[in-house]
Design a protein around this motif. Structure first.
Motif, PDB file in Angstrom:
ATOM      1  N   PHE A  52      -2.469  -1.713 -10.108  1.00  0.00           N
ATOM      2  CA  PHE A  52      -2.798  -2.678  -9.053  1.00  0.00           C
ATOM      3  C   PHE A  52      -3.498  -3.903  -9.623  1.00  0.00           C
ATOM      4  O   PHE A  52      -4.374  -3.789 -10.481  1.00  0.00           O
ATOM      5  CB  PHE A  52      -3.740  -2.046  -8.025  1.00  0.00           C
ATOM      6  CG  PHE A  52      -3.092  -1.049  -7.124  1.00  0.00           C
ATOM      7  CD1 PHE A  52      -2.441  -1.463  -5.967  1.00  0.00           C
ATOM      8  CD2 PHE A  52      -3.135   0.307  -7.420  1.00  0.00           C
ATOM      9  CE1 PHE A  52      -1.849  -0.532  -5.122  1.00  0.00           C
ATOM     10  CE2 PHE A  52      -2.542   1.233  -6.579  1.00  0.00           C
ATOM     11  CZ  PHE A  52      -1.894   0.824  -5.434  1.00  0.00           C
ATOM     12  N   PHE A  70      -5.534  -7.028  -7.714  1.00  0.00           N
ATOM     13  CA  PHE A  70      -5.951  -7.433  -6.374  1.00  0.00           C
ATOM     14  C   PHE A  70      -6.409  -8.887  -6.353  1.00  0.00           C
ATOM     15  O   PHE A  70      -6.802  -9.456  -7.383  1.00  0.00           O
ATOM     16  CB  PHE A  70      -7.127  -6.562  -5.900  1.00  0.00           C
ATOM     17  CG  PHE A  70      -6.807  -5.100  -5.822  1.00  0.00           C
ATOM     18  CD1 PHE A  70      -6.220  -4.564  -4.692  1.00  0.00           C
ATOM     19  CD2 PHE A  70      -7.113  -4.257  -6.882  1.00  0.00           C
ATOM     20  CE1 PHE A  70      -5.954  -3.206  -4.614  1.00  0.00           C
ATOM     21  CE2 PHE A  70      -6.843  -2.904  -6.802  1.00  0.00           C
ATOM     22  CZ  PHE A  70      -6.254  -2.372  -5.669  1.00  0.00           C
ATOM     23  N   ASN A  76       0.823  -1.215   0.000  1.00  0.00           N
ATOM     24  CA  ASN A  76       0.000   0.000   0.000  1.00  0.00           C
ATOM     25  C   ASN A  76       0.855   1.262   0.000  1.00  0.00           C
ATOM     26  O   ASN A  76       0.498   2.265  -0.627  1.00  0.00           O
ATOM     27  CB  ASN A  76      -0.933   0.010   1.210  1.00  0.00           C
ATOM     28  CG  ASN A  76      -2.042  -1.025   1.083  1.00  0.00           C
ATOM     29  OD1 ASN A  76      -2.341  -1.472  -0.030  1.00  0.00           O
ATOM     30  ND2 ASN A  76      -2.624  -1.415   2.204  1.00  0.00           N
ATOM     31  N   ASN A  89     -11.483  -6.534  -7.872  1.00  0.00           N
ATOM     32  CA  ASN A  89     -11.857  -5.128  -7.735  1.00  0.00           C
ATOM     33  C   ASN A  89     -12.133  -4.443  -9.077  1.00  0.00           C
ATOM     34  O   ASN A  89     -11.555  -3.422  -9.409  1.00  0.00           O
ATOM     35  CB  ASN A  89     -10.792  -4.345  -6.969  1.00  0.00           C
ATOM     36  CG  ASN A  89     -10.932  -4.542  -5.477  1.00  0.00           C
ATOM     37  OD1 ASN A  89     -12.025  -4.824  -4.993  1.00  0.00           O
ATOM     38  ND2 ASN A  89      -9.838  -4.418  -4.752  1.00  0.00           N
ATOM     39  N   ARG A 118      -0.841   6.857  -8.344  1.00  0.00           N
ATOM     40  CA  ARG A 118      -1.579   5.584  -8.409  1.00  0.00           C
ATOM     41  C   ARG A 118      -2.103   5.334  -9.810  1.00  0.00           C
ATOM     42  O   ARG A 118      -2.121   4.203 -10.297  1.00  0.00           O
ATOM     43  CB  ARG A 118      -2.770   5.600  -7.436  1.00  0.00           C
ATOM     44  CG  ARG A 118      -2.396   5.568  -5.986  1.00  0.00           C
ATOM     45  CD  ARG A 118      -3.616   5.190  -5.135  1.00  0.00           C
ATOM     46  NE  ARG A 118      -4.685   6.190  -5.170  1.00  0.00           N
ATOM     47  CZ  ARG A 118      -4.820   7.153  -4.254  1.00  0.00           C
ATOM     48  NH1 ARG A 118      -3.958   7.273  -3.274  1.00  0.00           N
ATOM     49  NH2 ARG A 118      -5.828   7.988  -4.337  1.00  0.00           N
ATOM     50  N   GLY A 119      -2.527   6.402 -10.445  1.00  0.00           N
ATOM     51  CA  GLY A 119      -3.135   6.245 -11.766  1.00  0.00           C
ATOM     52  C   GLY A 119      -2.115   5.983 -12.863  1.00  0.00           C
ATOM     53  O   GLY A 119      -2.391   5.209 -13.790  1.00  0.00           O
ATOM     54  N   LEU A 135      -1.285   4.201  -1.796  1.00  0.00           N
ATOM     55  CA  LEU A 135      -2.591   4.159  -1.150  1.00  0.00           C
ATOM     56  C   LEU A 135      -2.479   4.657   0.278  1.00  0.00           C
ATOM     57  O   LEU A 135      -3.459   5.038   0.896  1.00  0.00           O
ATOM     58  CB  LEU A 135      -3.155   2.741  -1.161  1.00  0.00           C
ATOM     59  CG  LEU A 135      -3.699   2.233  -2.501  1.00  0.00           C
ATOM     60  CD1 LEU A 135      -3.971   0.734  -2.434  1.00  0.00           C
ATOM     61  CD2 LEU A 135      -4.970   2.969  -2.886  1.00  0.00           C
TER      62      LEU A 135
END
Lengths: 251, 411
Positions: A109, A111, A71, A115, A103-104, A76
């Motif tokens: 990511f 998961f 994270n 998600n 993050r973008g 995050l």
């Protein structure tokens, strides 16, 4: 965007990066405490470098701090102390909006629970990071379609997640993680919710993408999954216990 | 993030909860529709009444006495305007006709074998009946034992009165006067402006020989007829000047001034003054009632806020996903604000035609001409969208502040 740390701090990061241009992620003396009634230390003075194009697995029992590490690298969360630099950007010093951008665009990511947005089609899910990166609609869809073909779902572009199998959903999620061509792909137990055979296919896809030059950081508690990586970082009680080199292993 | 995409995400979410969204929209529809209904009905009534007065009374100035601070024209019944005053008023520049009005007491009015008790009988001059107001027959002449009736009066008898028929009026002393109905009118020149539906049945008689209220004129020193109310027909191009000249005479040297109590104010009001006053009253009532309807709109807004809060909770995980793939707080906020605004907008767009429809029904029921209130309509739509946005602000803010790590763990 306009707020944030003084320019000098940003420049010092750039300097640090230019010293080791091959480093995609640098985690430097990072600690993370949570205040849950009492103080809980999830990570304690952890340092870790990921070079561009590397494939690293983080292993440890649940509660070891491996997800916290993921994270923090993915922007995050922010560390209580220490520094996290992703592709030259100091995540630990970034504002909330800047972290959203990191993050973008810098991180993708994948998961355990996929998600995906339940009411968006596969192509819309893959295009979602591009929406927040301000791509226009036609380009978004074109990019999303080509990524879905790459992960073998070229014929499923307009299906919503509930119409796809677990393996297919995870492929959509992988395509989404690739959409902004990030510096790093973060995978948190990516095979945890699919059967062994599908899990193996997903890991094969990771291998292919790794071979194509993508940088991976994978969190798992399964040895055979971790062994797909070049090295395994063992985390326990918020500390890195050991780093195991498995490159040139069985695969 | 571009608005098109947030609208697309929003439409999916609304479609996924059709019933819930529909009920929320119904709340807004009811609010907007009530506002539009009352505003439209009020505007229609106002237009109807004001239209009535304006067409017939543009050049009229009404002169009467009224207790100070009370502008109510139906409390004005002291006969204080003497023949001397009438002559003086006739001499004022711009005055085209002076039409005094007096009340003649009667016990009853009889036609054929039907008797109506306590009918309003008004004494006035023949000039009160212009060809425009005559429905049939002619005006009476001075000194003629003849009457003119209005249409309500003509219809008050089981057999409608028509010109040429006979009426018997029983006076307060018991004596009877037989008169001929020479005309039927639908109003009089210079009557106090009332709307069509407020008009009472009336018999009009010539001042000579019917009207007998007399006082001693302070200026002339002789006993003269005196009237409680006078209407002046003036040159429409010179209403303000003439009105102020009349007012000056009334408050200065008039008999009426000497004959009135000190606290009685003598006023000259134009038709426009009445129009303004009546408009003002109706507008105030409309605003009040519409204000009550706004409560319904507030309830609608609370409905939106409620549904949006539920939606935020339900979609916590989606918020986490959006944040994980690069959505900033304001992007998340935008998605939820667009949803709230869309619910408000749909509510307004459905509420306006519904409100107009109900408003139209109300005007038909009340028998007034339907008029639109475009300002209120624009306002209602604007308020509807605004209501959505305002109601969505807090839920959207909550959504934006969701912690992505918690949200992704959320089931």
């Amino acid at each position: 965007m306009t707020e944030g740390e003084p320019l000098i701090a940003v420049q010092s990061v750039r300097v640090a990066v230019s010293e080791s241009a091959n480093t995609t992620v640098r985690v430097d003396g990072v600690s993370k405490q949570y205040d849950l009634g009492g103080t809980v230390t999830a990570l304690d003075d952890v340092s870790l470098d990921l070079s561009a194009g590397s494939y690293t697995a983080v292993m440890g029992p649940s509660g070891s701090g491996k997800s916290t590490l993921l994270n923090l690298i993915g922007g995050l969360d922010t560390p209580s102390s220490g520094q996290v630099v992703v592709n030259g950007q100091d995540v630990s010093a970034a504002s909330e909006a800047e972290r959203a951008d990191i993050r973008g665009t810098e991180v993708g990511f994948v998961f355990q629970t996929f998600n995906l947005m339940p009411r968006l089609s596969a192509v819309e899910n893959v295009a979602l990071p591009l929406v927040f990166d301000d791509w226009d609609r036609a380009r978004r869809r074109e990019r999303a379609r080509s990524l879905l073909s790459e992960v073998g779902l070229g014929d499923r572009t307009d299906h919503v997640p509930s119409e796809l199998s677990g393996g297919q959903r995870q492929r959509v999620a992988i395509a989404r993680a690739l959409s902004t061509d990030p510096a790093l792909i973060l995978a948190d137990e990516p095979t945890g919710n699919v059967d062994t055979e599908t899990g193996a296919q997903i890991l094969d896809l990771f291998d292919d993408l790794h071979a194509a030059g993508n940088t991976f950081l994978l969190v798992t508690h399964e040895r055979h999954v971790a062994e797909r990586a070049e090295r395994i970082v063992h985390v326990e009680d918020g500390h890195i216990q050991s780093v195991e080199d498995v490159s040139g292993g069985e695969h | 993030m571009d608005t098109g995409e947030s609208v697309r995400i929003t439409l999916r979410s609304i479609r996924a909860h059709k019933l819930r969204s529909a009920l929320t929209v119904v709340g807004v529809v009811i609010g907007i529709a009530s506002v539009i209904t009352f505003a439209t009905f009020g505007a229609s009534v106002e237009a109807e009444i004001v239209g009535d007065i304006e067409t017939s009374n543009a050049g009229n100035i009404y002169v009467f006495g009224t207790p100070s601070g009370d502008d109510d024209f139906d409390r004005t019944l002291q006969p204080v305007f003497t023949e001397h005053d009438i002559q003086e008023l006739e001499g004022i520049a711009g005055v085209q006709a002076v039409l005094p009005r007096g009340i003649v007491q009667t016990q009853s009015v009889q036609h054929g074998n039907q008797t109506l008790a306590r009918q309003q009988v008004t004494a006035t001059r023949p000039a009160s009946f212009t060809p425009g107001v005559l429905v049939e027959g002619r005006s009476f002449e001075t000194d003629e034992e003849a009457v003119v009736v209005n249409e309500r009066m003509a219809g008050s008898f089981s057999e409608n009165l028509t010109a040429g028929e006979r009426l018997t009026m029983t006076m307060p002393d018991g004596s009877e006067r037989n008169v001929t109905v020479v005309g039927v009118v639908n109003g009089t020149r210079g009557e106090v402006p009332v709307s069509e539906f407020a008009r009472q049945p009336r018999v009009y008689v010539p001042i000579d020989p019917f009207y007998e209220s007399v006082v001693e004129s302070p200026s002339a020193g002789v006993r003269q007829r005196a009237y409680p109310q006078v209407t002046l027909v003036v040159d429409p191009r010179e209403i303000p000047e003439t009105q102020s000249a009349i007012q000056t005479y009334l408050t200065g040297a008039s008999d009426a001034r000497s004959l009135s109590a000190d606290d009685t104010e003598l006023v000259a009001r134009s038709g426009n003054d009445f129009v303004e006053e009546i408009s003002d009253v109706i507008e105030r009532i409309t605003r009040f009632v519409t204000g009550i309807a706004v409560i319904a709109l507030v309830v609608g807004a609370i409905g939106i806020a409620n549904v949006m809060l539920v939606s935020v909770t339900e979609r916590t995980r989606e918020i986490g996903i959006m944040k994980a793939v690069g959505a900033r707080n304001r992007d998340v906020m935008q998605v939820f604000l667009v949803e709230a605004a869309l619910l408000g907008t749909i509510g307004s767009l459905l509420g306006v035609p519904l409100g107009l429809l109900v408003g139209y029904g109300a005007t038909r029921y009340a028998e007034v001409t339907f008029s639109l209130a475009p300002l209120w309509m624009a306002l209602a739509v604007g308020v509807g969208v605004l209501v959505g946005v305002v109601a969505g602000l807090y839920p959207a803010w909550r959504a934006a502040r969701v912690d992505p790590i918690d949200a992704l763990r959320h089931e």
